[in-house]
Design an enzyme around this catalytic site. Structure first.
Site, short mmCIF file in Angstrom:
data_model
loop_
_atom_site.label_atom_id
_atom_site.label_comp_id
_atom_site.label_asym_id
_atom_site.label_seq_id
_atom_site.Cartn_x
_atom_site.Cartn_y
_atom_site.Cartn_z
N LYS B 74 0.87 -1.18 0.00
CA LYS B 74 0.00 0.00 0.00
C LYS B 74 0.90 1.23 0.00
CE LYS B 74 -3.85 1.80 2.82
NZ LYS B 74 -4.73 1.50 3.96
N SER B 149 -9.48 1.36 3.06
CA SER B 149 -8.64 2.15 2.18
C SER B 149 -7.58 1.34 1.45
CB SER B 149 -7.95 3.26 2.98
OG SER B 149 -7.07 2.69 3.94
N SER B 173 -9.72 -0.89 7.24
CA SER B 173 -9.14 -0.71 5.91
C SER B 173 -8.40 -1.92 5.34
CB SER B 173 -8.19 0.49 5.91
OG SER B 173 -8.93 1.68 6.00
#
Lengths: 55, 461
Positions: B74, B149, B173
């Protein structure tokens, strides 16, 4: 310079998000007693290399 | 190929690191233009690292446990010499000098960094089109949302672009995108995986964790990344016992609590997902676990607690930029972060006290149990455009996430089947803090007993 269309969008979103936050804040209990600990633990340098070296 | 399969093939000399990396790069080139999972692909760096691993093997050097296996991060994880943006204009030129602890540990284990993955801006603002990169799309149907996310991590792991990805989880997330993308996503106990070198959202709630096709791969990653790090003030000062070796020990005799009230009474649940949860519980019973219904505080309480803390802490991090360059945030990020300005110091401190009180109830309720099962995503992935354009449909109230964020407890999302239109269903397995190994064991046993890992997303058209 922030254009007026963006400012309008911000205002609309802020109003919506702000209303949601106020609902959340209303759910927080306020009746904590004097003895009920704050969940804040101050540990000056407890976890740092410097602190450990001094210990 | 899963990471466990790649690891076994590499160990037997059936595959080289270079071949694994080329396979990953070819899949990214073919599929990612439709998925937008990656915001940066470092083909040159990955090929160079793979050659070094292959040379080391030829010369008889001892290699790490993840040698030759491609991974992606990420875009919150610092990568030395490689742009790290948090999917934001604010950090578009940010090239860290050092790796995050997780990046360094994965590299030390021999895994090969292939690139950086899409996220909602600063792990909160998305999906949105007013950002430097487009939002990731769900591999099961590219018109649909990945959740966030860790959106790129969910998409990349589901589509098999890389076997290993890292996400981060402040209030769901990792588990949300894992649920919508039909993969395994593990939020470890708070403090088990170092956040040093990871761009924060809310320091007292941020967790780093793996997102992979299988629980087995998540366990392999955990064994590489877990452990104390003095550079992270929230890091737990205890030794990590490797979980991979005992992962297949089964769940016979385990006592598993079930909190049904979240999806049966409090949050509207898709009836097909409720049925798939019931079926999953029957599987756990068949595997020898003893199930008992339990009741926890209302989900709305956990959710209010986590969001007040989250946005107060996030606002403190972003206050300066919100005041000096607000136009550089996506509109949705800015609006969410600004809500933190409405939280007074007293509100924040009462929320912290509330967290302690809720966690005491959580610990008492789960005492004597090995694990807890709840619903995860109570809807399938909605269409992306419904999320990213006015009137901004939100899935926020459709997840059971907040209790485990507040409790800092280990929690795992696993796939429990598919809707009639081919979108994944999910369940959540959780535990008391530091019951990480047991939670992973339950998830692995469930995956092994069900056929859901045999079905991969279709090739996007």
């Amino acid at each position: 310079m922030i254009d007026s269309k963006l400012k309008q969008e911000w205002a609309a979103r802020d109003a919506e998000a702000g209303a949601a936050m106020k609902e959340l804040l209303a759910r927080i209990p306020r009746e904590f007693g004097h003895a009920e600990e704050l969940d804040l633990v101050f540990q000056p340098e407890h976890g740092t290399k410097q602190g450990k070296a001094r210990g | 190929m899963t990471a466990a399969e790649a690891k076994a093939a590499f160990a037997r000399g059936k595959v080289t690191a270079s071949a694994l990396v080329e396979d990953s790069l070819a899949r990214i080139a073919a599929l990612d233009p439709k998925l937008n999972a990656f915001v940066l692909v470092d083909a040159e760096g990955a090929r160079k690292a793979a050659k070094a691993i292959d040379r080391a093997r030829k010369s008889g050097k001892k290699l790490g446990p993840l040698a030759g296996i491609p991974f992606a991060l990420k875009d919150l994880y610092a990568t030395a010499g490689l742009r790290t943006t948090a999917h934001s204009k604010l950090l578009i030129d940010n090239v860290p000098k050092h790796d995050s602890m997780v990046t360094a540990k994965l590299k030390a284990a021999g895994a090969i960094l292939v690139g950086k993955l899409a996220t909602h801006e600063f792990a909160t603002g998305g999906p949105a089109y007013d950002l430097p990169f487009p939002p990731a799309r769900n591999p099961w149907n590219t018109e649909h949302f990945t959740a966030g996310s860790s959106s790129g991590s969910g998409a990349a792991a589901a589509a098999g672009l890389v076997p290993l990805t890292m996400g981060s989880d402040t209030s769901g997330s990792i588990r949300g995108p894992a649920a919508f993308c039909g993969i395994a996503g593990f939020k470890p106990t708070y403090g088990v995986v170092s956040r040093s070198g990871v761009i924060p959202l809310a320091n007292s709630l941020d967790h780093c964790g793996p997102m992979c096709w299988t629980v087995e791969d998540c366990a392999l990653m955990m064994d590489a990344i877990a452990g104390h790090d003095p550079a992270d003030p929230g890091s737990a000062d205890r030794k990590w016992t490797p979980v991979s070796r005992n992962l297949g020990a089964g769940i016979k005799g385990m006592k598993i609590a079930v909190a049904r009230h979240f999806h049966e009474k409090e949050i509207e649940c898709d009836p097909a997902i409720a049925r798939s949860l019931d079926d999953a519980l029957k599987v756990l019973t068949k595997l020898g676990a003893k199930l008992t219904d339990v009741s926890l505080p209302a989900h709305a309480d956990w959710d209010a607690c986590v969001r007040v803390i989250l946005y107060a802490e996030a606002y403190a991090i972003h206050e300066h930029d919100l005041k000096t360059r607000p136009q550089d945030y996506a509109a949705i990020t800015r609006a969410r972060l600004m809500t933190g300005s409405l939280v007074s110091a007293a509100d924040y401190l009462q929320a912290l006290r509330w967290r302690r009180r809720l966690n005491t109830i959580y610990a008492k309720t789960l005492a004597g149990f090995d694990a807890l099962v709840t619903g995860c995503a109570l809807t399938t992935a909605p269409k992306l455009d419904e999320m990213a354009k006015p009137p901004y449909f939100s899935v926020r109230g459709k997840f059971v996430m907040a209790p485990f964020s507040v409790a800092g407890a280990p929690s795992l999302s696993v796939c429990t089947g598919f809707s009639a239109d081919g979108l994944p269903h999910s369940m959540q397995i959780a535990g008391l803090p530091f019951q990480d190994a047991t939670v992973l064991r339950v998830g692995h046993a469930y995956e092994r007993a069900t056929p859901w890992r045999d079905r991969r997303p279709p090739t996007p058209s």
